[in-house]
Design a protein around this motif. Structure first.
Motif, PDB file in Angstrom:
ATOM      1  N   GLY A   1       8.506   6.644  -1.462  1.00 25.91           N
ATOM      2  CA  GLY A   1       7.268   7.029  -2.123  1.00 25.91           C
ATOM      3  C   GLY A   1       6.050   6.704  -1.274  1.00 25.91           C
ATOM      4  O   GLY A   1       4.923   6.737  -1.758  1.00 25.91           O
ATOM      5  N   GLY A   2       6.279   6.364   0.020  1.00 33.17           N
ATOM      6  CA  GLY A   2       5.187   6.023   0.909  1.00 33.17           C
ATOM      7  C   GLY A   2       4.703   4.597   0.770  1.00 33.17           C
ATOM      8  O   GLY A   2       3.677   4.234   1.346  1.00 33.17           O
TER       9      GLY A   2
ATOM     10  N   GLN B   1       0.835  -1.193   0.000  1.00 35.23           N
ATOM     11  CA  GLN B   1       0.000   0.000   0.000  1.00 35.23           C
ATOM     12  C   GLN B   1       0.870   1.242   0.000  1.00 35.23           C
ATOM     13  O   GLN B   1       1.984   1.243   0.534  1.00 35.23           O
ATOM     14  CB  GLN B   1      -0.917   0.016   1.222  1.00 35.23           C
ATOM     15  CG  GLN B   1      -1.911  -1.135   1.245  1.00 35.23           C
ATOM     16  CD  GLN B   1      -2.910  -1.004   2.373  1.00 35.23           C
ATOM     17  OE1 GLN B   1      -3.554   0.025   2.530  1.00 35.23           O
ATOM     18  NE2 GLN B   1      -3.041  -2.052   3.161  1.00 35.23           N
ATOM     19  N   THR B   2       0.360   2.291  -0.614  1.00 29.42           N
ATOM     20  CA  THR B   2       1.048   3.567  -0.664  1.00 29.42           C
ATOM     21  C   THR B   2       0.280   4.587   0.168  1.00 29.42           C
ATOM     22  O   THR B   2      -0.935   4.743   0.001  1.00 29.42           O
ATOM     23  CB  THR B   2       1.174   4.072  -2.113  1.00 29.42           C
ATOM     24  OG1 THR B   2       1.931   3.123  -2.865  1.00 29.42           O
ATOM     25  CG2 THR B   2       1.894   5.416  -2.156  1.00 29.42           C
ATOM     26  N   TYR B   3       1.000   5.255   1.080  1.00 30.73           N
ATOM     27  CA  TYR B   3       0.384   6.196   1.993  1.00 30.73           C
ATOM     28  C   TYR B   3       0.905   7.603   1.760  1.00 30.73           C
ATOM     29  O   TYR B   3       2.050   7.801   1.347  1.00 30.73           O
ATOM     30  CB  TYR B   3       0.664   5.781   3.440  1.00 30.73           C
ATOM     31  CG  TYR B   3      -0.017   4.489   3.827  1.00 30.73           C
ATOM     32  CD1 TYR B   3      -1.319   4.485   4.315  1.00 30.73           C
ATOM     33  CD2 TYR B   3       0.643   3.273   3.691  1.00 30.73           C
ATOM     34  CE1 TYR B   3      -1.955   3.298   4.669  1.00 30.73           C
ATOM     35  CE2 TYR B   3       0.022   2.077   4.040  1.00 30.73           C
ATOM     36  CZ  TYR B   3      -1.273   2.099   4.521  1.00 30.73           C
ATOM     37  OH  TYR B   3      -1.899   0.929   4.863  1.00 30.73           O
ATOM     38  N   SER B   4       0.080   8.568   2.061  1.00 34.80           N
ATOM     39  CA  SER B   4       0.452   9.972   1.929  1.00 34.80           C
ATOM     40  C   SER B   4       1.338  10.383   3.106  1.00 34.80           C
ATOM     41  O   SER B   4       1.332   9.725   4.166  1.00 34.80           O
ATOM     42  CB  SER B   4      -0.795  10.852   1.898  1.00 34.80           C
ATOM     43  OG  SER B   4      -1.419  10.855   3.174  1.00 34.80           O
ATOM     44  N   PRO B   5       2.095  11.473   2.978  1.00 36.57           N
ATOM     45  CA  PRO B   5       2.858  11.982   4.124  1.00 36.57           C
ATOM     46  C   PRO B   5       1.977  12.236   5.347  1.00 36.57           C
ATOM     47  O   PRO B   5       2.402  12.017   6.480  1.00 36.57           O
ATOM     48  CB  PRO B   5       3.467  13.281   3.586  1.00 36.57           C
ATOM     49  CG  PRO B   5       3.630  13.036   2.127  1.00 36.57           C
ATOM     50  CD  PRO B   5       2.404  12.230   1.747  1.00 36.57           C
ATOM     51  N   ALA B   6       0.749  12.678   5.117  1.00 38.68           N
ATOM     52  CA  ALA B   6      -0.166  12.932   6.235  1.00 38.68           C
ATOM     53  C   ALA B   6      -0.479  11.655   6.996  1.00 38.68           C
ATOM     54  O   ALA B   6      -0.497  11.630   8.239  1.00 38.68           O
ATOM     55  CB  ALA B   6      -1.461  13.558   5.714  1.00 38.68           C
TER      56      ALA B   6
ATOM     57  N   ALA C   1       6.446  14.751  13.583  1.00 34.25           N
ATOM     58  CA  ALA C   1       5.840  13.730  12.732  1.00 34.25           C
ATOM     59  C   ALA C   1       5.799  14.117  11.254  1.00 34.25           C
ATOM     60  O   ALA C   1       5.998  13.276  10.376  1.00 34.25           O
ATOM     61  CB  ALA C   1       4.427  13.418  13.222  1.00 34.25           C
ATOM     62  N   CYS C   2       5.559  15.393  10.968  1.00 32.16           N
ATOM     63  CA  CYS C   2       5.498  15.832   9.571  1.00 32.16           C
ATOM     64  C   CYS C   2       6.833  15.645   8.858  1.00 32.16           C
ATOM     65  O   CYS C   2       6.874  15.385   7.652  1.00 32.16           O
ATOM     66  CB  CYS C   2       5.068  17.290   9.497  1.00 32.16           C
ATOM     67  SG  CYS C   2       3.389  17.598  10.071  1.00 32.16           S
ATOM     68  N   THR C   3       7.918  15.790   9.613  1.00 26.49           N
ATOM     69  CA  THR C   3       9.253  15.567   9.046  1.00 26.49           C
ATOM     70  C   THR C   3       9.369  14.145   8.520  1.00 26.49           C
ATOM     71  O   THR C   3       9.895  13.915   7.419  1.00 26.49           O
ATOM     72  CB  THR C   3      10.330  15.807  10.119  1.00 26.49           C
ATOM     73  OG1 THR C   3      10.289  17.177  10.513  1.00 26.49           O
ATOM     74  CG2 THR C   3      11.720  15.468   9.598  1.00 26.49           C
ATOM     75  N   TRP C   4       8.871  13.192   9.278  1.00 23.09           N
ATOM     76  CA  TRP C   4       9.029  11.782   8.904  1.00 23.09           C
ATOM     77  C   TRP C   4       8.042  11.378   7.827  1.00 23.09           C
ATOM     78  O   TRP C   4       8.328  10.469   7.032  1.00 23.09           O
ATOM     79  CB  TRP C   4       8.921  10.914  10.155  1.00 23.09           C
ATOM     80  CG  TRP C   4       9.838  11.450  11.207  1.00 23.09           C
ATOM     81  CD1 TRP C   4       9.501  12.099  12.359  1.00 23.09           C
ATOM     82  CD2 TRP C   4      11.275  11.490  11.146  1.00 23.09           C
ATOM     83  NE1 TRP C   4      10.630  12.517  13.021  1.00 23.09           N
ATOM     84  CE2 TRP C   4      11.731  12.158  12.302  1.00 23.09           C
ATOM     85  CE3 TRP C   4      12.208  11.014  10.233  1.00 23.09           C
ATOM     86  CZ2 TRP C   4      13.084  12.372  12.561  1.00 23.09           C
ATOM     87  CZ3 TRP C   4      13.564  11.230  10.486  1.00 23.09           C
ATOM     88  CH2 TRP C   4      13.976  11.889  11.638  1.00 23.09           C
TER      89      TRP C   4
ATOM     90  N   ILE D   1       1.330   8.917   7.111  1.00 25.78           N
ATOM     91  CA  ILE D   1       2.544   8.436   7.774  1.00 25.78           C
ATOM     92  C   ILE D   1       2.825   9.283   9.014  1.00 25.78           C
ATOM     93  O   ILE D   1       3.220   8.757  10.066  1.00 25.78           O
ATOM     94  CB  ILE D   1       3.723   8.450   6.791  1.00 25.78           C
ATOM     95  CG1 ILE D   1       3.440   7.472   5.645  1.00 25.78           C
ATOM     96  CG2 ILE D   1       5.034   8.081   7.496  1.00 25.78           C
ATOM     97  CD1 ILE D   1       4.324   7.656   4.430  1.00 25.78           C
ATOM     98  N   ALA D   2       2.614  10.591   8.904  1.00 20.39           N
ATOM     99  CA  ALA D   2       2.767  11.462  10.075  1.00 20.39           C
ATOM    100  C   ALA D   2       1.806  11.052  11.179  1.00 20.39           C
ATOM    101  O   ALA D   2       2.172  11.026  12.365  1.00 20.39           O
ATOM    102  CB  ALA D   2       2.535  12.921   9.682  1.00 20.39           C
TER     103      ALA D   2
END
Length: 248
Positions: free
Chosen positions: A48-49, A11-16, A36-39, A18-19
């Motif tokens: 690419g998430g 699965q591919t996740y957005s930065p949001a 968290a936003c950094t990671w 993952i944060a």
């Protein structure tokens, strides 16, 4: 570590997303949650998430190294079959915990957007690259930057010492196996952080726009074994990452 993996497809996740997983992690420190936003941005650059991204030595959404997976007692294929939250929990415990305690990482964090010795700005992307590369490369890059106007050794220059088993063992490496430094890779990560629209905040509230996407498939391990990056976390450009079964 005793984590039971379900048959999660890639699965591919957005930065949001993952944060959010970092904020919700049972193994993450408060400092990690506050950044968290950094990671989320780092994951966008590293994988690419995608939970099945790998380059045969680094795996998952935040590219946990093979060495750290061995410490956790999890095989690469089992790790890539974990949920996003489980992957982040293992990364926080076995990757970020050690790498974020390095002197180099603490130096960048302490500068907090200010100027580092040599004149470079201490960005979140630079801190994330320092963590992902590990303490040795980060320290060597910071030392070089202090005496070279804030610049890291240029790719393929005489000053650049690419990571190999030897240069990692003797502590001289100042770039990963593909010639990325904390300057060059930090810039890539920072661009992902900026594009995410996510801002670190201690309240723990997620202000990132939600844009979930996902790919399906089954994880696989590449047969090739490229030169290792940092001893504990990868330093890999997006072009070095394979995703099973499709390429991002």
């Amino acid at each position: 570590m005793g984590i039971a993996s379900a048959a999660f497809a890639c699965q591919t996740y957005s930065p949001a997303q993952i944060a959010d997983a970092v904020r919700n992690s049972s193994t993450a420190s408060q400092d990690l949650k506050d950044s968290a936003c950094t990671w989320g941005g780092a994951a966008a650059a590293e994988s690419g998430g995608n939970t099945c991204a790998h380059n045969a030595r680094n795996f998952g959404v935040l590219q946990l190294s093979l060495e750290n997976l061995r410490r956790a007692g999890i095989s690469p294929s089992d790790y890539m079959n974990l949920s996003l939250q489980q992957q982040v929990d293992v990364w926080a415990q076995y990757g970020a915990k050690d790498n974020n305690s390095s002197n180099g990482f603490k130096t960048i964090q302490a500068a907090n957007g200010g100027t580092l010795p040599g004149g470079a700005t201490a960005t979140d992307g630079l801190a994330a690259a320092c963590s992902q590369f590990g303490g040795a490369i980060c320290k060597n890059d910071l030392n070089y930057m202090a005496s070279h106007g804030g610049q890291c050794p240029e790719k393929s220059s005489a000053d650049q010492i690419v990571a190999t088993r030897t240069t990692l063992a003797n502590g001289t490496a100042n770039a990963d196996g593909k010639g990325q430094t904390i300057c060059s890779w930090g810039s890539v990560i920072q661009s992902k952080i900026n594009a995410s629209g996510c801002n670190n905040q201690k309240s723990g509230q997620n202000d990132c726009p939600q844009s979930p996407t996902q790919d399906t498939g089954t994880p696989a391990i590449a047969s090739s074994d490229p030169l290792p990056s940092a001893a504990s976390q990868p330093a890999v450009a997006s072009s070095d990452i394979n995703v099973s079964p499709t390429q991002i």
